[in-house]
Design a protein around this motif. Structure first.
Motif, short mmCIF file in Angstrom:
data_model
loop_
_atom_site.label_atom_id
_atom_site.label_comp_id
_atom_site.label_asym_id
_atom_site.label_seq_id
_atom_site.Cartn_x
_atom_site.Cartn_y
_atom_site.Cartn_z
N ALA A 168 0.83 38.12 38.14
CA ALA A 168 1.88 39.05 37.72
C ALA A 168 1.29 40.40 37.32
O ALA A 168 1.84 41.46 37.64
CB ALA A 168 2.67 38.46 36.56
N ALA A 169 0.15 40.38 36.63
CA ALA A 169 -0.49 41.62 36.20
C ALA A 169 -1.01 42.42 37.39
O ALA A 169 -0.85 43.65 37.45
CB ALA A 169 -1.63 41.31 35.23
N ILE A 170 -1.64 41.74 38.35
CA ILE A 170 -2.17 42.42 39.54
C ILE A 170 -1.04 43.03 40.34
O ILE A 170 -1.12 44.18 40.79
CB ILE A 170 -3.01 41.44 40.38
CG1 ILE A 170 -4.30 41.09 39.64
CG2 ILE A 170 -3.32 42.03 41.76
CD1 ILE A 170 -5.10 39.96 40.28
N ILE A 171 0.02 42.25 40.55
CA ILE A 171 1.15 42.75 41.32
C ILE A 171 1.76 43.97 40.63
O ILE A 171 2.10 44.98 41.29
CB ILE A 171 2.21 41.64 41.50
CG1 ILE A 171 1.71 40.63 42.56
CG2 ILE A 171 3.56 42.21 41.89
CD1 ILE A 171 2.62 39.43 42.75
N ALA A 172 1.90 43.94 39.33
CA ALA A 172 2.47 45.06 38.60
C ALA A 172 1.60 46.32 38.72
O ALA A 172 2.10 47.42 39.00
CB ALA A 172 2.67 44.70 37.14
N GLU A 173 0.30 46.15 38.52
CA GLU A 173 -0.61 47.30 38.54
C GLU A 173 -0.79 47.87 39.94
O GLU A 173 -0.74 49.09 40.14
CB GLU A 173 -1.97 46.90 37.96
CG GLU A 173 -1.96 46.61 36.48
CD GLU A 173 -1.57 47.81 35.65
OE1 GLU A 173 -2.02 48.94 35.97
OE2 GLU A 173 -0.81 47.65 34.69
N PHE A 174 -0.99 47.00 40.90
CA PHE A 174 -1.19 47.47 42.27
C PHE A 174 0.12 48.05 42.81
O PHE A 174 0.12 49.07 43.52
CB PHE A 174 -1.67 46.31 43.15
CG PHE A 174 -2.20 46.73 44.50
CD1 PHE A 174 -2.95 47.87 44.66
CD2 PHE A 174 -1.95 45.94 45.62
CE1 PHE A 174 -3.45 48.25 45.91
CE2 PHE A 174 -2.44 46.29 46.87
CZ PHE A 174 -3.18 47.46 47.01
N GLY A 175 1.23 47.41 42.48
CA GLY A 175 2.53 47.88 42.93
C GLY A 175 2.82 49.30 42.48
O GLY A 175 3.43 50.10 43.22
N LYS A 176 2.41 49.65 41.27
CA LYS A 176 2.63 51.00 40.75
C LYS A 176 1.86 52.05 41.55
O LYS A 176 2.30 53.19 41.70
CB LYS A 176 2.21 51.09 39.28
CG LYS A 176 3.18 50.43 38.31
CD LYS A 176 2.84 50.75 36.88
CE LYS A 176 1.49 50.23 36.46
NZ LYS A 176 1.23 50.41 35.01
N MET A 177 0.70 51.65 42.08
CA MET A 177 -0.16 52.60 42.78
C MET A 177 0.20 52.77 44.25
O MET A 177 -0.12 53.79 44.86
CB MET A 177 -1.62 52.15 42.67
CG MET A 177 -2.17 52.08 41.28
SD MET A 177 -3.93 51.63 41.27
CE MET A 177 -4.69 53.11 41.92
N LEU A 178 0.83 51.76 44.82
CA LEU A 178 0.99 51.73 46.27
C LEU A 178 1.75 52.91 46.88
O LEU A 178 1.28 53.48 47.87
CB LEU A 178 1.65 50.41 46.69
CG LEU A 178 0.69 49.23 46.85
CD1 LEU A 178 1.47 47.94 47.06
CD2 LEU A 178 -0.27 49.47 48.01
N PHE A 191 -7.98 47.89 37.33
CA PHE A 191 -7.13 49.00 37.78
C PHE A 191 -7.28 50.18 36.84
O PHE A 191 -7.51 49.99 35.65
CB PHE A 191 -5.66 48.54 37.82
CG PHE A 191 -5.37 47.62 38.96
CD1 PHE A 191 -5.10 48.12 40.23
CD2 PHE A 191 -5.41 46.25 38.78
CE1 PHE A 191 -4.84 47.27 41.29
CE2 PHE A 191 -5.15 45.39 39.84
CZ PHE A 191 -4.87 45.90 41.10
N PRO A 192 -7.24 51.42 37.36
CA PRO A 192 -6.80 51.79 38.71
C PRO A 192 -7.89 51.73 39.76
O PRO A 192 -7.60 51.88 40.95
CB PRO A 192 -6.35 53.24 38.53
CG PRO A 192 -7.30 53.78 37.49
CD PRO A 192 -7.49 52.63 36.52
N TRP A 193 -9.14 51.51 39.36
CA TRP A 193 -10.25 51.57 40.33
C TRP A 193 -10.11 50.49 41.39
O TRP A 193 -10.47 50.71 42.56
CB TRP A 193 -11.59 51.47 39.60
CG TRP A 193 -11.64 52.33 38.37
CD1 TRP A 193 -11.89 51.92 37.09
CD2 TRP A 193 -11.40 53.73 38.30
NE1 TRP A 193 -11.81 52.99 36.23
CE2 TRP A 193 -11.52 54.12 36.93
CE3 TRP A 193 -11.09 54.72 39.24
CZ2 TRP A 193 -11.34 55.42 36.50
CZ3 TRP A 193 -10.90 56.04 38.81
CH2 TRP A 193 -11.03 56.37 37.46
N ALA A 194 -9.57 49.34 41.01
CA ALA A 194 -9.37 48.26 41.98
C ALA A 194 -8.44 48.71 43.11
O ALA A 194 -8.66 48.39 44.29
CB ALA A 194 -8.80 47.02 41.28
N GLY A 195 -7.39 49.44 42.76
CA GLY A 195 -6.46 49.94 43.77
C GLY A 195 -7.10 50.98 44.67
O GLY A 195 -6.92 50.96 45.90
#
Length: 281
Positions: free
Chosen positions: A31-41, A140-144
């Motif tokens: 859930a955390a990964i989806i939320a963080e990556f989703g914001k950046m996409l 995140f944000p570096w992961a994204g």
């Protein structure tokens, strides 16, 4: 839907549609990964030209597989298998474990971490040195950013344009590892993105669009008969909107100068109207 509009709608909800249901122990992390990556996409997809359906589909499918269904940003294995891998820039003792895969796309090796730093500092001058601090690639944000470093520097948009899963996988993972799983994620991504596109079309037109997977069997049968009459496409008239029907729709759309998205909306219905045996219901 324009390419910029499509990319702006790729967010956590799309990732959730693609993601598998995780074991309880992984649910919070997913859930955390989806939320963080989703914001950046939305912004990153636009910035790096991953704005067409196929480019988005392939990127999300590869990331989903590499991240265990968006459940991790760090490789589960220790990384010892990468020890001494000069092709990854692992030239110092302990580099295998130190530079194991991190980020949603599993950036691996000292050399890639060094190049990631050089690349990102041209965009964000104050970003960390990932060769010195490789563990930050998992955060995140570096992961994204790591996803789009790899995707853009490997020119994967061009391979996605060909819908070539094997070629994209070879660049991402060096072979065919996990190809079946990547194919399943690609199918889910295509369905999720196509639904976004169809919903947008429906909001702007008088007819409800149909697309791959549609269960309006009567209308799909009508579509298939019209396609056959229009161009002698080799279709089974069965009322099921599968890959063959989608391919025929795209071929027809290209022949009429329409966007070849496989979604049958107002313009495609209009182009096929002369070939219908009866009025649209």
């Amino acid at each position: 839907m324009s390419s910029s509009t499509l990319s702006s709608r790729i967010d956590a909800s799309v990732l959730t549609a693609i993601a598998p249901r995780p074991p309880k122990a992984k649910a919070a992390r997913q859930a955390a990964i989806i939320a963080e990556f989703g914001k950046m996409l939305p912004a990153l997809l636009l910035q790096f030209g991953a704005t067409t359906a196929l480019r988005i589909d392939h990127l999300l499918a590869q990331v989903a597989h590499e991240s265990d269904g968006f459940c991790t940003t760090e490789e589960y294995a220790s990384g010892a298998a990468y020890e001494g891998r000069a092709d990854l820039g692992n030239t110092q003792k302990g580099d295998g474990k130190r530079f194991k895969g991190r980020g949603p796309i599993q950036l691996t090796g000292r050399g890639n971490h060094r190049q990631f730093t050089i690349w990102l500092r041209k965009i964000i001058a104050t970003c960390p040195n990932f060769e010195t601090n490789p563990e930050l690639v998992a955060i995140f944000p570096w992961a994204g950013w790591a996803v789009f470093f790899f995707w853009s520097t490997k020119a994967l948009n061009a391979l996605a344009d060909r819908d070539d899963l094997v070629a994209v996988t070879k660049i991402v993972n060096g072979g065919r590892n996990g190809l079946d799983d990547r194919a399943k994620y690609l199918a889910k991504a295509k369905n999720a993105v196509a639904k976004l596109m169809a919903d947008a079309i429906d909001a702007a037109q008088k007819f409800t669009s149909i697309r791959r997977g549609s269960i309006d069997f009567e209308r799909v049968e009508q579509l298939q008969r019209a396609l056959a009459a229009a161009g002698h496409y080799l279709l089974t008239i069965d009322g099921h909107f599968g890959p063959g029907t989608e391919g025929a729709v795209k071929t027809f759309q290209r022949s009429r100068g329409l966007t070849a998205d496989g979604i049958v909306g107002d313009k495609t219905w209009g182009g096929l109207a002369p070939y219908f045996e009866k009025e649209l219901a």
